[in-house]
Design a protein around this motif. Structure first.
Motif, PDB file in Angstrom:
ATOM      1  N   ARG A 297     -31.231 -12.929 -24.384  1.00 27.58           N
ATOM      2  CA  ARG A 297     -31.839 -14.255 -24.268  1.00 27.58           C
ATOM      3  C   ARG A 297     -30.769 -15.220 -23.789  1.00 27.58           C
ATOM      4  O   ARG A 297     -29.803 -15.503 -24.487  1.00 27.58           O
ATOM      5  CB  ARG A 297     -32.424 -14.708 -25.601  1.00 27.58           C
ATOM      6  CG  ARG A 297     -33.081 -16.085 -25.556  1.00 27.58           C
ATOM      7  CD  ARG A 297     -33.890 -16.354 -26.814  1.00 27.58           C
ATOM      8  NE  ARG A 297     -33.119 -16.179 -28.026  1.00 27.58           N
ATOM      9  CZ  ARG A 297     -32.276 -17.100 -28.533  1.00 27.58           C
ATOM     10  NH1 ARG A 297     -32.109 -18.259 -27.897  1.00 27.58           N
ATOM     11  NH2 ARG A 297     -31.632 -16.869 -29.652  1.00 27.58           N
TER      12      ARG A 297
ATOM     13  N   GLY B  81     -32.982 -20.142 -22.187  1.00 27.82           N
ATOM     14  CA  GLY B  81     -34.238 -19.712 -22.790  1.00 27.82           C
ATOM     15  C   GLY B  81     -34.932 -18.572 -22.077  1.00 27.82           C
ATOM     16  O   GLY B  81     -35.917 -18.023 -22.601  1.00 27.82           O
ATOM     17  N   SER B  82     -34.459 -18.187 -20.914  1.00 29.19           N
ATOM     18  CA  SER B  82     -35.064 -17.067 -20.189  1.00 29.19           C
ATOM     19  C   SER B  82     -34.507 -15.742 -20.715  1.00 29.19           C
ATOM     20  O   SER B  82     -33.519 -15.718 -21.456  1.00 29.19           O
ATOM     21  CB  SER B  82     -34.796 -17.198 -18.684  1.00 29.19           C
ATOM     22  OG  SER B  82     -33.390 -17.146 -18.431  1.00 29.19           O
ATOM     23  N   TYR B  83     -35.139 -14.635 -20.320  1.00 27.32           N
ATOM     24  CA  TYR B  83     -34.767 -13.314 -20.824  1.00 27.32           C
ATOM     25  C   TYR B  83     -34.394 -12.385 -19.682  1.00 27.32           C
ATOM     26  O   TYR B  83     -34.959 -12.454 -18.580  1.00 27.32           O
ATOM     27  CB  TYR B  83     -35.923 -12.701 -21.619  1.00 27.32           C
ATOM     28  CG  TYR B  83     -36.143 -13.349 -22.965  1.00 27.32           C
ATOM     29  CD1 TYR B  83     -35.617 -12.783 -24.118  1.00 27.32           C
ATOM     30  CD2 TYR B  83     -36.880 -14.530 -23.079  1.00 27.32           C
ATOM     31  CE1 TYR B  83     -35.820 -13.367 -25.363  1.00 27.32           C
ATOM     32  CE2 TYR B  83     -37.084 -15.124 -24.312  1.00 27.32           C
ATOM     33  CZ  TYR B  83     -36.550 -14.536 -25.447  1.00 27.32           C
ATOM     34  OH  TYR B  83     -36.743 -15.120 -26.673  1.00 27.32           O
TER      35      TYR B  83
END
Length: 562
Positions: A211, A215-217
């Motif tokens: 992560r 906030g993106s994965y």
């Protein structure tokens, strides 16, 4: 605080909870017993809480409820009764822990196999200890850039997430050149996640994730594995053991400088046969990076189809560990200055101290004691005491197959240079250890280091104790020794002498497969990497009484008193 569920009390008159409290901060281990009556008696007339603890005034223990039985309650209610054990310590340490075992004379042989559908069995498990596995991977993300984790769960069911720890090492961690000079290569960041409380013998899917700070994965592709059987389980269990493999380029670009010419054959054969074994032990000399650290990346990529699907267990070899003045038992430069750092960081083995690469591993009916031949193993050493403890801890009724593993040949080998020395073993190798192999009736001792295959008869003190060659049965009166160092490195010649104890020798690349059918039957197979066919084999059949039988230098004290 420890929680324990009491199941199926039947006609038991009392339940004994044995609470073991180990306070490492006080350098003391103490035992206490809480006796909880299962009788319809007034509380004033029974010994509700009995303790024998000496915690030097720093800790207290309490248990609730103190009285499980109440008149008029039905057994179904008692089966769901919980006992909460609370431990308080005024001088806590991160190393403090509490173990709660119930009942005091618990016998796991009475436990039926459990599966995911058995919802009534809740943690902590009574019949099978929770299975734990680790997933390790490398990325370019440090913890200030992304949070690493593994998303995993039973295949086809709801997935959960487990956090991962992050480690790395720098140039100053290396002990010498070329590892800290021309061979230096930043390893990236090594992440390890612990997957806990797995159901035994179950298929799991997993994928690694990060992560990012925005906030993106970021995700890996999905993988799957089968969790290990619980210790002592009677089922088909298959183990691969091999050593000294290395890596190679598939495009042939190293044709004139290939020192591990058999490594791709071994790797490809193991990948091809992946569905036919459950766990693999690579017993030292893994990557042969020898201080050129980018070669670890190449090796891990080569074996990843295997290591991502079955437990990939390792042992420490000279090409991982040895360097002068680094604490290694051998004063050589074989590791190229690595002195164990990459191997100890990349592979999370269940050792008490990963810088001392010895550990035990339980796998169903197998008990593995994995030694570190690059540290002192002789009588009086720290490792020798551990080896005896590991061998002595095997419950042969539940885990009948006791296996010893080390990289260097601490037993027997008719390799050319051992023959030149006249020892047919590492110097001082078997002098002390053979006493332990005999005393605890080790079934098979495996070694690498010598780049060929050789099988030794059941042996003790240089003498074959069994004339049989292919079907062993009855009393365990000696340990079979096997050299399986033909994983891929350039092959090693045999001595022109062929000792009487040498049963089978092969100058080729290959690996060994053990198949335990049940508690009495074991199949041993030596397979060549070129075709996967079996070229040497034997079977072992025996009953529990055969392990208990008295043999030379392995007898319990007896008396004729009546």
């Amino acid at each position: 605080m420890g929680l324990i569920i009491i199941n199926k009390l039947g006609n038991m008159k009392r339940i004994i909870l044995i609470i073991m409290v180990t306070l490492l901060s006080l350098s003391s281990s103490v035992w206490g017993h809480i006796v909880i009556p299962y009788e319809d008696q007034p509380l004033s007339k029974i010994n509700i809480l009995k303790t024998q603890l000496d915690l030097q005034g720093t800790a207290t223990i309490s248990a609730q409820p103190l009285h499980l039985y109440q008149k008029g309650r039905v057994e179904a209610e008692l089966e769901a009764e919980w006992v909460t054990v609370t431990v308080k310590n005024s001088k806590p340490s991160n190393d403090d822990w509490v173990g709660v075992f119930s009942p005091g004379k618990f016998d796991s042989s009475s436990c039926p196999p459990k599966g995911p559908e058995d919802k009534e069995l809740e943690s902590p498990y009574i019949c099978s200890a929770p299975i734990k596995m680790t997933v390790t991977w490398t990325s370019g993300y440090n913890i200030d850039e992304a949070v690493p984790f593994v998303e995993w769960g039973l295949k086809g069911e709801t997935q959960q997430r487990s956090p991962a720890g992050t480690l790395t090492y720098d140039r100053n961690s290396m002990c010498g050149a070329p590892a800290r000079t021309v061979g230096w290569h930043h390893p990236g960041f090594i992440h390890t996640s612990f997957l806990k409380d797995l159901w035994p013998n179950s298929q799991y899917s997993y994928r690694m994730g990060h992560r990012l700070v925005n906030g993106s994965y970021v995700w890996s592709k999905s993988y799957s594995f089968k969790s290990s059987p619980y210790p002592g389980q009677d089922s088909l269990q298959r183990v691969i053991i091999m050593g000294d493999m290395g890596k190679a380029e598939r495009d042939g670009s190293n044709e004139y400088a290939n020192s591990q010419p058999g490594s791709l054959n071994t790797t490809d054969q193991l990948i091809k046969d992946l569905k036919n074994y459950d766990i693999l032990f690579h017993i030292g000399d893994m990557a042969y990076a020898d201080g050129y650290l980018s070669e670890w990346d190449q090796f891990i990529a080569q074996v990843s189809p295997i290591a991502s699907a079955v437990p990939y267990m390792v042992a420490s070899g000279n090409h991982e560990r040895d360097w002068p003045n680094s604490g290694s038992f051998w004063d050589t430069t074989d590791s190229g200055g690595e002195c164990g750092v990459p191997a100890e960081t990349l592979y999370y083995v269940p050792a008490d101290n990963r810088a001392k690469f010895w550990y035990s591993a339980d796998y169903g009916m197998f008990k593995f004691c994995v030694a570190d031949s690059e540290h002192d193993w002789r009588a009086g050493s720290e490792q020798y005491a551990w080896i005896e403890k590991c061998l002595a801890s095997a419950d042969r009724r539940k885990q009948p197959w006791l296996i010893f593993i080390a990289h260097r040949v601490l037993g027997y080998s008719s390799n050319y240079w051992y023959g030149q020395e006249g020892s047919f073993s590492e110097p001082e190798g078997r002098e002390d250890l053979q006493k332990l192999w005999q005393k605890y009736k080790v079934d098979i001792a495996f070694f690498g280091h010598v780049h060929n295959y050789e099988r030794i008869c059941p042996i003790y003190q240089n003498q074959c104790v069994n004339d049989e060659k292919s079907h062993f049965s009855g009393v365990v009166n000696g340990t079979i020794h096997v050299v399986t160092g033909g994983g891929g490195k350039s092959l090693a010649k045999f001595s022109s002498l062929s000792p009487v104890w040498s049963v089978y020798r092969d100058y080729d690349w290959g690996f060994v497969k053990l198949t335990a059918f049940n508690h009495s039957s074991l199949l041993f197979e030596y397979k060549k990497s070129r075709d996967g066919e079996v070229y040497d084999s034997f079977t072992v059949y025996r009953e529990y009484k055969d392990v208990l039988a008295c043999v030379h230098d392995s007898c319990e004290p007896t008396t004729l008193a009546n």
